[in-house]
Design a protein around this motif. Structure first.
Motif, PDB file in Angstrom:
ATOM      1  N   GLU A 197      22.618  31.922  43.166  1.00  0.00           N
ATOM      2  CA  GLU A 197      22.000  32.973  42.841  1.00  0.00           C
ATOM      3  C   GLU A 197      21.479  33.782  42.344  1.00  0.00           C
ATOM      4  N   ARG A 198      21.339  33.703  41.461  1.00  0.00           N
ATOM      5  CA  ARG A 198      20.568  34.264  39.955  1.00  0.00           C
ATOM      6  C   ARG A 198      18.999  34.213  40.219  1.00  0.00           C
ATOM      7  N   LYS A 199      18.581  33.018  40.473  1.00  0.00           N
ATOM      8  CA  LYS A 199      17.258  32.333  41.081  1.00  0.00           C
ATOM      9  C   LYS A 199      16.690  33.521  42.540  1.00  0.00           C
ATOM     10  N   ALA A 200      17.741  33.434  43.343  1.00  0.00           N
ATOM     11  CA  ALA A 200      17.214  34.641  44.152  1.00  0.00           C
ATOM     12  C   ALA A 200      17.169  35.729  44.102  1.00  0.00           C
ATOM     13  N   LEU A 201      17.777  36.044  42.699  1.00  0.00           N
ATOM     14  CA  LEU A 201      17.636  37.681  42.715  1.00  0.00           C
ATOM     15  C   LEU A 201      16.380  37.617  42.067  1.00  0.00           C
ATOM     16  N   GLU A 202      15.819  36.763  40.255  1.00  0.00           N
ATOM     17  CA  GLU A 202      14.942  37.114  40.178  1.00  0.00           C
ATOM     18  C   GLU A 202      13.737  36.283  41.252  1.00  0.00           C
ATOM     19  N   GLU A 203      13.739  35.895  42.245  1.00  0.00           N
ATOM     20  CA  GLU A 203      12.599  35.971  42.895  1.00  0.00           C
ATOM     21  C   GLU A 203      12.622  37.221  44.083  1.00  0.00           C
ATOM     22  N   LEU A 204      13.841  37.730  44.313  1.00  0.00           N
ATOM     23  CA  LEU A 204      13.353  39.416  45.193  1.00  0.00           C
ATOM     24  C   LEU A 204      12.624  39.731  44.193  1.00  0.00           C
ATOM     25  N   ARG A 252      21.788  48.396  38.157  1.00  0.00           N
ATOM     26  CA  ARG A 252      21.922  49.942  39.395  1.00  0.00           C
ATOM     27  C   ARG A 252      21.322  48.670  39.948  1.00  0.00           C
ATOM     28  N   SER A 253      19.579  49.026  39.928  1.00  0.00           N
ATOM     29  CA  SER A 253      18.184  49.067  40.318  1.00  0.00           C
ATOM     30  C   SER A 253      19.193  47.176  40.807  1.00  0.00           C
ATOM     31  N   ASP A 254      19.403  45.670  40.231  1.00  0.00           N
ATOM     32  CA  ASP A 254      20.625  45.316  40.930  1.00  0.00           C
ATOM     33  C   ASP A 254      21.251  45.101  41.571  1.00  0.00           C
ATOM     34  N   VAL A 255      22.203  45.977  41.640  1.00  0.00           N
ATOM     35  CA  VAL A 255      23.299  45.611  42.470  1.00  0.00           C
ATOM     36  C   VAL A 255      23.028  46.387  43.581  1.00  0.00           C
ATOM     37  N   ILE A 256      21.772  47.482  44.381  1.00  0.00           N
ATOM     38  CA  ILE A 256      20.728  47.512  45.423  1.00  0.00           C
ATOM     39  C   ILE A 256      20.734  46.276  46.134  1.00  0.00           C
ATOM     40  N   LEU A 257      19.726  45.559  45.261  1.00  0.00           N
ATOM     41  CA  LEU A 257      18.959  44.774  45.335  1.00  0.00           C
ATOM     42  C   LEU A 257      20.402  43.382  46.007  1.00  0.00           C
ATOM     43  N   MET A 258      21.236  43.425  45.005  1.00  0.00           N
ATOM     44  CA  MET A 258      22.118  42.127  45.342  1.00  0.00           C
ATOM     45  C   MET A 258      22.469  42.483  46.966  1.00  0.00           C
ATOM     46  N   LYS A 259      22.767  43.826  47.611  1.00  0.00           N
ATOM     47  CA  LYS A 259      23.144  44.180  48.572  1.00  0.00           C
ATOM     48  C   LYS A 259      22.990  43.370  49.708  1.00  0.00           C
ATOM     49  N   PHE A 260      21.294  43.778  49.916  1.00  0.00           N
ATOM     50  CA  PHE A 260      20.199  43.133  51.123  1.00  0.00           C
ATOM     51  C   PHE A 260      20.192  41.457  50.618  1.00  0.00           C
ATOM     52  N   LEU A 261      20.881  41.220  49.594  1.00  0.00           N
ATOM     53  CA  LEU A 261      20.314  39.425  49.131  1.00  0.00           C
ATOM     54  C   LEU A 261      21.743  38.897  49.986  1.00  0.00           C
ATOM     55  N   ARG A 262      23.097  39.223  49.805  1.00  0.00           N
ATOM     56  CA  ARG A 262      24.893  39.072  50.754  1.00  0.00           C
ATOM     57  C   ARG A 262      24.399  38.907  51.948  1.00  0.00           C
ATOM     58  N   ALA A 263      23.746  40.012  52.487  1.00  0.00           N
ATOM     59  CA  ALA A 263      23.389  41.022  53.586  1.00  0.00           C
ATOM     60  C   ALA A 263      22.147  39.656  54.629  1.00  0.00           C
ATOM     61  N   ARG A 264      21.784  38.659  53.573  1.00  0.00           N
ATOM     62  CA  ARG A 264      20.705  37.652  54.619  1.00  0.00           C
ATOM     63  C   ARG A 264      21.253  36.279  53.538  1.00  0.00           C
ATOM     64  N   ASP A 265      22.595  36.169  53.139  1.00  0.00           N
ATOM     65  CA  ASP A 265      22.721  35.055  53.168  1.00  0.00           C
ATOM     66  C   ASP A 265      21.506  34.644  51.661  1.00  0.00           C
ATOM     67  N   PHE A 266      21.550  35.352  50.606  1.00  0.00           N
ATOM     68  CA  PHE A 266      20.851  35.143  49.438  1.00  0.00           C
ATOM     69  C   PHE A 266      19.569  34.412  49.803  1.00  0.00           C
ATOM     70  N   LYS A 267      18.987  34.270  50.720  1.00  0.00           N
ATOM     71  CA  LYS A 267      17.371  34.381  51.422  1.00  0.00           C
ATOM     72  C   LYS A 267      16.812  35.386  50.591  1.00  0.00           C
ATOM     73  N   ALA A 268      15.836  35.286  49.670  1.00  0.00           N
ATOM     74  CA  ALA A 268      15.038  35.848  48.451  1.00  0.00           C
ATOM     75  C   ALA A 268      13.851  36.533  49.989  1.00  0.00           C
ATOM     76  N   LYS A 269      13.702  35.877  50.290  1.00  0.00           N
ATOM     77  CA  LYS A 269      12.406  36.793  52.061  1.00  0.00           C
ATOM     78  C   LYS A 269      13.119  37.484  52.922  1.00  0.00           C
ATOM     79  N   ASP A 270      14.023  36.771  52.891  1.00  0.00           N
ATOM     80  CA  ASP A 270      14.155  37.310  54.574  1.00  0.00           C
ATOM     81  C   ASP A 270      15.339  38.863  53.833  1.00  0.00           C
ATOM     82  N   ALA A 271      15.647  38.746  52.330  1.00  0.00           N
ATOM     83  CA  ALA A 271      16.031  39.936  51.659  1.00  0.00           C
ATOM     84  C   ALA A 271      14.762  41.181  51.596  1.00  0.00           C
ATOM     85  N   PHE A 272      13.097  40.413  51.412  1.00  0.00           N
ATOM     86  CA  PHE A 272      12.276  41.351  51.115  1.00  0.00           C
ATOM     87  C   PHE A 272      12.297  42.022  52.495  1.00  0.00           C
ATOM     88  N   VAL A 273      12.285  40.954  53.890  1.00  0.00           N
ATOM     89  CA  VAL A 273      11.512  41.602  54.227  1.00  0.00           C
ATOM     90  C   VAL A 273      12.376  42.996  55.268  1.00  0.00           C
TER      91      VAL A 273
END
Length: 589
Positions: A206-213, A259-280
């Motif tokens: 999860e930490r790796k996916a957050l860094e990638e996002l 706080r920025s990380d909390v926003i990014l984590m919402k999108f990551l959880r919605a896409r099962d921690f797939k960074a590219k899908d969360a970015f889209v």
């Protein structure tokens, strides 16, 4: 006679709304919790009494029954299933090891009483006496563990303290019924627990996916991808040389702090921690917000026609704001036509709904340990149902917008007053839901609405129309506010429960009391400590019906030390929820 002179709130009545503790059945708004190392004279004024009696109505029925002229042998009738038996299925989405749907059944006691057991509970008793003839089932839910921890906390003394006396009639058959009901009842309604947003608590993946996002977002900001929407060959050279603009969602920059990380984590959880899908998803959300005009929408005046349809009221026990969605309001043809009669009105309703959501979100605390989700309550009483085409279209449109652009903002979704058609609908779609989604859902039939809400929301925060004590803000209630905590109790069938408020000094005491649905008798009196004094009847024991006022507010001037006794007599075969709270102010001669 009761003195109806209004009393002012005392400073110690409650903590600020944003810091309310989780109330338990033993909380009292006027009892501060701290240890007094030195013995106080107040302790002697409070005692625990044990008496043997039955509900007044039950006793009268027994006295009116003539004795048999000769011995009669009674054989059990196998066809007698009891009176008033009704199946009340209550569904709650729980962990994988537990069933998704649970059926509760309330049964009326059918056998005559065999043994009388009186249980008295006092907040000043150390330690509490073990209950007699009681069956206790341990629950692994978060709410149950929190209640257990708080009930064991040492109590304190103030100018007034409370003692609760419960007079019960228990039979062997009732004990068996109690065990059966306990097994049928949902044991883990609070199975879903929000994940931590602290980076130190994340798994390595999860930490790796957050860094990638973060890196993907940074590259998009540096290349002005979020601002341009699409690359254009005609972009002026002057714009290309401009410094990258900061990109924010819900007022939070995407790359700035925790706080920025909390926003990014919402999108990551919605896409099962797939960074590219969360970015889209983030890119599409930013584009949608521009097209929908979110910044302009916040200041737009859309009227107040729908204020009773969706509204924010109070907070749950964990501090989440509570949003109520009242679908029964659409039974009003005028309201329905204003919201859904054509595409233009449906879009206006959607903009109004999004505006309310945006304003609510911007009040959340997006720090890693803060509250950043909303508790949703959907009231399906008198809902138009799936037959209304316009409502189906509007609902589908709204759900799509919320799903695509507002990820992970639901702390819990509670459906109350659920009709049969929704149970059938849920049964069909349930297999296609993830376990995580199911764990956020709670479904309650009409008879269980107040009880279900009280599991998650303090009674003083629940609107009065849903069984709580909180009135609409447009009404004046100078004695109490949502910050004045209430005590919640269960009055068992065929029992009389008395709340003793012991007074240690002259004062004016004001209280509110409610039994959800009433069908009980309520009375109040003041009993002085002096032997040569007489008790004062504040209110004679009176039968209360569902048509009576839902909340009784009373006051009394205490000129001598004694106790205020609030008595609730429940002659019915159903459990009743009792709520009360009180405030005390100095008495002036």
């Amino acid at each position: 006679m009761a003195d109806e002179t209004p009393a002012q709130n005392t400073p110690e009545a409650a903590a600020p709304l944003s810091t309310l503790p989780n109330p338990t059945e033993t909380d009292s708004p006027s009892v501060l919790e701290k240890e007094d190392p030195s013995p106080s004279s107040h302790v002697a004024a409070v005692s625990v009494s044990v008496t043997e009696s039955v509900s007044t109505t039950t006793a009268e029925k027994e006295e009116q029954t003539p004795p048999p002229q000769e011995p009669i042998s009674l054989e059990p009738d196998s066809t007698d299933k009891g009176l008033g038996e009704e199946a009340l299925p209550t569904l709650a989405m729980e962990s994988e090891s537990e069933p998704a749907a649970v059926t509760e059944k309330e049964e009326a006691p059918t056998a005559p009483p065999e043994e009388t057991v009186v249980i008295s509970e006092s907040k000043l008793q150390q330690p509490p006496a073990p209950p007699q003839q009681e069956v206790v089932t341990e629950s692994g839910s978060l709410a149950a563990m929190m209640e257990k921890d708080e009930e064991g906390a040492p109590p304190e003394l103030t100018a007034a303290s409370t003692t609760t006396t419960t007079t019960t009639t228990t039979t062997a058959q009732e004990e068996v019924t109690a065990v059966a009901e306990e097994k049928k009842a949902p044991q883990n309604l609070g199975s879903f627990k929000e994940e931590s947003n602290k980076e130190s608590d994340l798994f390595d993946s999860e930490r790796k996916a957050l860094e990638e996002l973060r890196q993907l977002v940074k590259e998009a900001i540096d290349s002005s991808l979020f601002h341009s929407g699409s690359k254009s060959e005609e972009t002026p050279e002057s714009e290309k040389k401009q410094e990258p603009k900061e990109v924010s969602i819900w007022g939070i920059p995407l790359l700035k702090d925790d706080r920025s990380d909390v926003i990014l984590m919402k999108f990551l959880r919605a896409r099962d921690f797939k960074a590219k899908d969360a970015f889209v998803m983030i890119k599409n959300t930013i584009q949608w917000r521009k097209e929908f005009g979110i910044d302009e929408l916040l200041d737009e005046d859309l009227g107040d026609d729908m204020d009773k349809v969706v509204f924010i009221h109070g907070k749950d026990k964990e501090g989440h704001p509570v949003c109520y969605n009242v679908y029964g309001e659409f039974q009003n043809k005028e309201v329905y036509q204003k919201a859904f009669s054509d595409e233009e009105k449906r879009m206006k309703f959607l903009r109004w709904r999004i505006q309310l959501l945006e304003k609510s979100i911007r009040k959340l605390d997006f720090s890693p340990g803060g509250v950043n989700t909303i508790f949703q309550v959907s009231d399906l009483k008198n809902s138009p149902g799936p037959g209304k085409k316009e409502l189906r279209l509007a609902t589908k449109q709204a759900l799509q917008v919320l799903q695509d652009n507002y990820p992970e903002f639901v702390a819990k979704q509670v459906f109350i007053n659920v009709p049969w058609w929704y149970l059938a609908f849920y049964t069909m779609i349930s297999p296609f839901m993830t376990q995580r989604t199911k764990s956020k859902f709670v479904i309650a039939l009409p008879a269980k609405c107040a009880e279900t809400l009280f599991k998650y929301i303090p009674p003083e925060q629940v609107p009065i129309q849903y069984g709580g004590l909180s009135v609409d803000y447009c009404y004046c209630n100078p004695e109490f506010s949502d910050a004045d905590s209430a005590t919640e109790m269960t009055v068992k069938p065929g029992t009389k429960q008395t709340v003793e408020i012991t007074i240690f000094e002259k004062c004016v005491i004001v209280w509110e009391i409610r039994v959800v649905g009433w069908e009980v008798s309520y009375g109040a009196e003041f009993v002085p400590n002096a032997k040569d004094s007489y008790a004062v009847i504040i209110q004679k024991l009176t039968k209360m019906t569902p048509k009576d006022e839902p909340v009784v507010s009373q006051s009394f001037k205490v000129s001598e030390l004694g106790k205020v006794l609030l008595t609730v007599d429940n002659p019915t075969s159903k459990k009743k929820k009792l709520l009360y709270r009180f405030n005390v102010k100095p008495f002036c001669d």
